[in-house]
Design a protein around this motif. Structure first.
Motif, PDB file in Angstrom:
ATOM      1  N   THR A   1       0.856  -1.184   0.000  1.00 10.45           N
ATOM      2  CA  THR A   1       0.000   0.000   0.000  1.00 10.45           C
ATOM      3  C   THR A   1       0.894   1.238   0.000  1.00 10.45           C
ATOM      4  OG1 THR A   1      -0.085   0.033   2.423  1.00 10.45           O
ATOM      5  CG2 THR A   1      -1.822  -1.189   1.278  1.00 10.45           C
ATOM      6  N   PRO A   2       0.445   2.332  -0.595  1.00 11.28           N
ATOM      7  CA  PRO A   2       1.283   3.545  -0.602  1.00 11.28           C
ATOM      8  C   PRO A   2       1.716   3.972   0.791  1.00 11.28           C
ATOM      9  CG  PRO A   2      -0.543   3.793  -2.133  1.00 11.28           C
ATOM     10  CD  PRO A   2      -0.790   2.513  -1.381  1.00 11.28           C
ATOM     11  N   ARG A   3       0.826   3.820   1.755  1.00 14.64           N
ATOM     12  CA  ARG A   3       1.169   4.233   3.116  1.00 14.64           C
ATOM     13  C   ARG A   3       2.326   3.408   3.668  1.00 14.64           C
ATOM     14  NH1 ARG A   3      -2.841   4.157   8.454  1.00 14.64           N
ATOM     15  NH2 ARG A   3      -1.252   4.799   9.954  1.00 14.64           N
ATOM     16  N   ASN A   4       2.261   2.076   3.527  1.00 15.00           N
ATOM     17  CA  ASN A   4       3.310   1.228   4.091  1.00 15.00           C
ATOM     18  C   ASN A   4       4.626   1.412   3.339  1.00 15.00           C
ATOM     19  OD1 ASN A   4       4.049  -1.075   5.955  1.00 15.00           O
ATOM     20  ND2 ASN A   4       4.531  -2.007   3.974  1.00 15.00           N
ATOM     21  N   LEU A   5       4.573   1.538   2.018  1.00 14.07           N
ATOM     22  CA  LEU A   5       5.797   1.714   1.240  1.00 14.07           C
ATOM     23  C   LEU A   5       6.442   3.063   1.536  1.00 14.07           C
ATOM     24  CD1 LEU A   5       4.728   0.190  -2.194  1.00 14.07           C
ATOM     25  CD2 LEU A   5       6.141  -0.861  -0.408  1.00 14.07           C
TER      26      LEU A   5
ATOM     27  N   MET B   1      11.403   2.175 -12.511  1.00 17.44           N
ATOM     28  CA  MET B   1      11.487   2.108 -11.052  1.00 17.44           C
ATOM     29  C   MET B   1      11.401   3.503 -10.435  1.00 17.44           C
ATOM     30  SD  MET B   1      14.446  -0.818 -10.589  1.00 17.44           S
ATOM     31  CE  MET B   1      14.535  -0.582  -8.822  1.00 17.44           C
ATOM     32  N   ILE B   2      12.081   4.477 -11.041  1.00 13.92           N
ATOM     33  CA  ILE B   2      12.051   5.841 -10.504  1.00 13.92           C
ATOM     34  C   ILE B   2      10.654   6.436 -10.613  1.00 13.92           C
ATOM     35  CG2 ILE B   2      12.920   8.187 -10.813  1.00 13.92           C
ATOM     36  CD1 ILE B   2      15.555   6.948 -11.774  1.00 13.92           C
ATOM     37  N   LEU B   3      10.043   6.301 -11.789  1.00 15.83           N
ATOM     38  CA  LEU B   3       8.698   6.856 -11.987  1.00 15.83           C
ATOM     39  C   LEU B   3       7.659   6.095 -11.165  1.00 15.83           C
ATOM     40  CD1 LEU B   3       8.804   7.533 -15.843  1.00 15.83           C
ATOM     41  CD2 LEU B   3       9.093   9.177 -13.978  1.00 15.83           C
ATOM     42  N   GLY B   4       7.869   4.772 -11.019  1.00 13.89           N
ATOM     43  CA  GLY B   4       6.959   3.993 -10.178  1.00 13.89           C
ATOM     44  C   GLY B   4       7.031   4.417  -8.721  1.00 13.89           C
ATOM     45  N   ALA B   5       8.247   4.666  -8.236  1.00 13.57           N
ATOM     46  CA  ALA B   5       8.403   5.145  -6.861  1.00 13.57           C
ATOM     47  C   ALA B   5       7.743   6.508  -6.681  1.00 13.57           C
ATOM     48  CB  ALA B   5       9.887   5.220  -6.500  1.00 13.57           C
ATOM     49  N   THR B   6       7.866   7.356  -7.700  1.00 14.00           N
ATOM     50  CA  THR B   6       7.228   8.679  -7.636  1.00 14.00           C
ATOM     51  C   THR B   6       5.717   8.547  -7.568  1.00 14.00           C
ATOM     52  OG1 THR B   6       9.046   9.552  -8.980  1.00 14.00           O
ATOM     53  CG2 THR B   6       7.088  10.931  -8.756  1.00 14.00           C
ATOM     54  N   TRP B   7       5.171   7.642  -8.366  1.00 10.15           N
ATOM     55  CA  TRP B   7       3.715   7.426  -8.357  1.00 10.15           C
ATOM     56  C   TRP B   7       3.243   6.923  -6.993  1.00 10.15           C
ATOM     57  CZ3 TRP B   7       0.969   2.751  -7.887  1.00 10.15           C
ATOM     58  CH2 TRP B   7      -0.420   2.866  -8.076  1.00 10.15           C
ATOM     59  N   VAL B   8       4.038   6.029  -6.387  1.00  8.27           N
ATOM     60  CA  VAL B   8       3.646   5.466  -5.085  1.00  8.27           C
ATOM     61  C   VAL B   8       3.619   6.545  -4.011  1.00  8.27           C
ATOM     62  CG1 VAL B   8       4.394   3.931  -3.226  1.00  8.27           C
ATOM     63  CG2 VAL B   8       4.417   3.118  -5.574  1.00  8.27           C
ATOM     64  N   VAL B   9       4.677   7.349  -3.912  1.00  6.87           N
ATOM     65  CA  VAL B   9       4.719   8.359  -2.850  1.00  6.87           C
ATOM     66  C   VAL B   9       3.674   9.447  -3.070  1.00  6.87           C
ATOM     67  CG1 VAL B   9       7.159   7.944  -2.347  1.00  6.87           C
ATOM     68  CG2 VAL B   9       6.537   9.699  -4.019  1.00  6.87           C
TER      69      VAL B   9
ATOM     70  N   SER C   1       0.751   8.767  -4.201  1.00  8.51           N
ATOM     71  CA  SER C   1      -0.549   8.129  -3.948  1.00  8.51           C
ATOM     72  C   SER C   1      -0.892   8.098  -2.470  1.00  8.51           C
ATOM     73  CB  SER C   1      -0.543   6.695  -4.508  1.00  8.51           C
ATOM     74  OG  SER C   1      -0.344   6.691  -5.898  1.00  8.51           O
ATOM     75  N   TYR C   2       0.066   8.468  -1.629  1.00 11.14           N
ATOM     76  CA  TYR C   2      -0.176   8.500  -0.183  1.00 11.14           C
ATOM     77  C   TYR C   2      -0.518   9.928   0.210  1.00 11.14           C
ATOM     78  CZ  TYR C   2       0.734   8.030   4.843  1.00 11.14           C
ATOM     79  OH  TYR C   2       0.620   8.049   6.213  1.00 11.14           O
ATOM     80  N   ASN C   3      -1.772  10.158   0.550  1.00 12.46           N
ATOM     81  CA  ASN C   3      -2.258  11.505   0.828  1.00 12.46           C
ATOM     82  C   ASN C   3      -2.202  11.844   2.316  1.00 12.46           C
ATOM     83  OD1 ASN C   3      -2.969  11.984  -1.913  1.00 12.46           O
ATOM     84  ND2 ASN C   3      -4.877  10.859  -1.618  1.00 12.46           N
ATOM     85  N   LEU C   4      -2.135  13.135   2.585  1.00  9.88           N
ATOM     86  CA  LEU C   4      -2.195  13.610   3.966  1.00  9.88           C
ATOM     87  C   LEU C   4      -3.574  13.328   4.558  1.00  9.88           C
ATOM     88  CD1 LEU C   4      -0.549  17.138   3.548  1.00  9.88           C
ATOM     89  CD2 LEU C   4       0.520  15.114   4.529  1.00  9.88           C
ATOM     90  N   PRO C   5      -3.665  13.147   5.883  1.00  9.17           N
ATOM     91  CA  PRO C   5      -4.985  13.018   6.518  1.00  9.17           C
ATOM     92  C   PRO C   5      -5.859  14.230   6.200  1.00  9.17           C
ATOM     93  CG  PRO C   5      -3.241  12.440   8.065  1.00  9.17           C
ATOM     94  CD  PRO C   5      -2.565  13.011   6.858  1.00  9.17           C
ATOM     95  N   THR C   6      -7.154  14.014   6.126  1.00  2.40           N
ATOM     96  CA  THR C   6      -8.075  15.085   5.718  1.00  2.40           C
ATOM     97  C   THR C   6      -7.968  16.309   6.617  1.00  2.40           C
ATOM     98  OG1 THR C   6      -9.615  13.414   4.868  1.00  2.40           O
ATOM     99  CG2 THR C   6     -10.481  15.625   5.228  1.00  2.40           C
TER     100      THR C   6
ATOM    101  N   ILE D   1      -4.108  16.000  -0.780  1.00  3.17           N
ATOM    102  CA  ILE D   1      -2.750  16.537  -0.870  1.00  3.17           C
ATOM    103  C   ILE D   1      -1.778  15.391  -0.625  1.00  3.17           C
ATOM    104  CG2 ILE D   1      -1.082  18.158   0.079  1.00  3.17           C
ATOM    105  CD1 ILE D   1      -3.362  19.933   0.944  1.00  3.17           C
ATOM    106  N   ALA D   2      -0.941  15.113  -1.615  1.00  6.39           N
ATOM    107  CA  ALA D   2      -0.013  13.989  -1.528  1.00  6.39           C
ATOM    108  C   ALA D   2       1.220  14.341  -0.705  1.00  6.39           C
ATOM    109  CB  ALA D   2       0.399  13.543  -2.926  1.00  6.39           C
ATOM    110  N   HIS D   3       1.780  13.338  -0.070  1.00  5.60           N
ATOM    111  CA  HIS D   3       3.031  13.532   0.657  1.00  5.60           C
ATOM    112  C   HIS D   3       4.187  13.821  -0.302  1.00  5.60           C
ATOM    113  CE1 HIS D   3       0.994  11.675   4.123  1.00  5.60           C
ATOM    114  NE2 HIS D   3       1.994  12.108   4.867  1.00  5.60           N
ATOM    115  N   GLY D   4       4.306  12.991  -1.333  1.00  2.86           N
ATOM    116  CA  GLY D   4       5.487  13.080  -2.187  1.00  2.86           C
ATOM    117  C   GLY D   4       6.686  12.443  -1.504  1.00  2.86           C
ATOM    118  N   PHE D   5       7.858  12.657  -2.060  1.00  2.00           N
ATOM    119  CA  PHE D   5       9.071  12.074  -1.484  1.00  2.00           C
ATOM    120  C   PHE D   5       9.355  12.687  -0.117  1.00  2.00           C
ATOM    121  CE2 PHE D   5      10.117  11.097  -5.979  1.00  2.00           C
ATOM    122  CZ  PHE D   5      10.344   9.738  -5.821  1.00  2.00           C
TER     123      PHE D   5
END
Length: 419
Positions: free
Chosen positions: A38-42, A226-234, A236-241, A262-266
């Protein structure tokens, strides 16, 4: 022909590590009911691995020179405690700087780097100039600096930590956001492809062995993916509402009725670890210091007879190792939002395991920085997955020990085949 075989060995190792990592991720995701991938765990996995990956970069050079450093976890703990005391007690109470003063985090980071570098230099001096085994020196350092960390505050946890300093450890405010992450990801992908092409042309111009064009294109595509996939994953993990709404209103914007993502990003610690990896890779492959390091690891006597100052080089290697421990101390202290005596406990085992799993030979003379960082991800994945499965700590230690033994066995098998 030998150059081609060496390059082929590196490619096989890299592919094997990627396959092993994929199997580990898929296995933990299956047994955890889909909670691992999941984006959160990764995202959390990347933050938790940052300090180990940072120290693994330095451990590669230490092991390449036929040494070992068992004290990295204790140096992290001691430097982290000094960092906490400086910004939570000395600067506010003795120098009158408020907790929100912009100089606090800068002084704290500089202090951590200096403490780590000085300890590493001391270890290197004793090893290189006094002739004491690195195993003994760093084993003693493991005990000394762990005890010194307790002595600084008599075992008390130090808090609070400066808000700006906390950004170094990740968290809600310690990430760069979606737009900056995509810009960084695309730029890194293009640079990686360009550097591979430049390296290929340079090897051809010198008459060295190169991979087939199709293999070069495949590896470039995998790295970019791999780089673009990692970017997509981070992203996809959004800040709490609630946090996203607070940030939106603080900017003076209106919170929409349907909400806003709002996404966390790297995370900043991940970028610090990647930056450390790039810098150490440059030092190892593109400087005289790096050539000396691998020459000493390949044959210390021949290196010394050829004019290499082996003692000074070994001191610099341990100084760099201590400096990276200072960087890791900043990351760990900021992530925990406090300085604790438990910080860095057993980190030396994970760092050494990550380095060996990444292909660094314990016999010296061979190793890669990116391999060690991949090894750190493997170790972090094992730790994260076992925690998700609620495995008891003794069983986790057994698994890590078995993985380390298997990694050394695989390394010895590769060495025999190349010979």
């Amino acid at each position: 022909m030998s150059g081609f075989l060496a390059k082929l060995e590196i490619d096989v190792r890299l592919l094997g590590m990627i396959v092993a990592l994929a199997v580990i991720w898929l296995g933990f995701d299956y047994f955890s009911g889909g909670l691992f991938l999941t984006p959160r765990n990764l995202w959390n996995l990347s933050v938790q691995t940052a300090s180990i990956a940072t120290m693994s970069c330095g451990m590669v050079l230490v092991i390449v020179t036929r040494h070992i450093d068992l004290s990295v976890g204790s140096i992290l703990g001691f430097a982290g405690m000094i960092i906490g005391v400086v910004q939570a007690r000395i600067l506010p109470e003795q120098l009158g700087l408020g907790f929100d003063h912009p100089l606090i985090w800068q002084i704290a980071v500089l202090t951590g780097l200096i403490v780590g570098a000085l300890i590493g230099t001391l270890h290197g001096f004793i090893i290189a100039y006094l002739g004491v085994s690195s195993f003994i020196v760093t084993l003693g350092g493991l005990l000394i600096w762990r005890g010194a960390a307790w002595w600084v505050t008599a075992g008390q946890t130090v808090a609070p930590i400066d808000a700006r300093f906390r950004m170094i450890g990740g968290g809600i405010e310690g990430s760069i956001g979606a737009s900056a992450s995509w810009i960084l990801g695309v730029t890194a992908s293009l640079l990686a492809i360009a550097m591979m092409q430049f390296s290929r042309r340079r090897r051809i111009s010198y008459g060295f062995a190169v991979r087939p064009v199709w293999a070069e294109a495949l590896i470039s595509a995998i790295i970019a993916a791999m780089i673009l996939g990692a970017t997509w994953v981070v992203n996809s993990y959004n800040l709490p509402t609630a946090v996203a709404r607070r940030i939106t209103e603080a900017r003076g914007d209106i919170w929409p009725e349907g909400g806003l993502s709002i996404a966390h990003g790297f995370a900043i610690p991940v970028l610090i670890a990647l930056g450390a990896g790039i810098i150490v890779t440059f030092l190892a492959l593109r400087t005289r210091f790096g050539r000396y390091v691998f020459a000493i690891g390949g044959n210390p006597e021949a290196a010394e007879l050829s004019g290499v100052n082996t003692r000074r080089t070994q001191v610099l290697v341990f100084t760099l190792m201590g400096l990276l421990c200072g960087v890791a101390a900043c990351i760990s202290t900021a992530r925990l939002q406090s300085a604790t005596n438990a910080a860095g406990t057993f980190d030396e085992l994970y760092v050494i395991a990550a380095t060996v799993i990444g292909g660094t030979s314990l016999a010296g003379g061979a190793g890669t920085i990116y391999g060690a960082m991949l090894g750190a991800i493997v170790m972090g994945s094992l730790q994260s997955g076992m925690l998700l499965l609620d495995m008891p700590t003794p069983l986790q230690n057994i698994v890590v020990g078995c993985v380390l033994i298997i990694a050394v066995w695989v390394d010895s098998m590769f060495r025999r085949r190349v010979k």
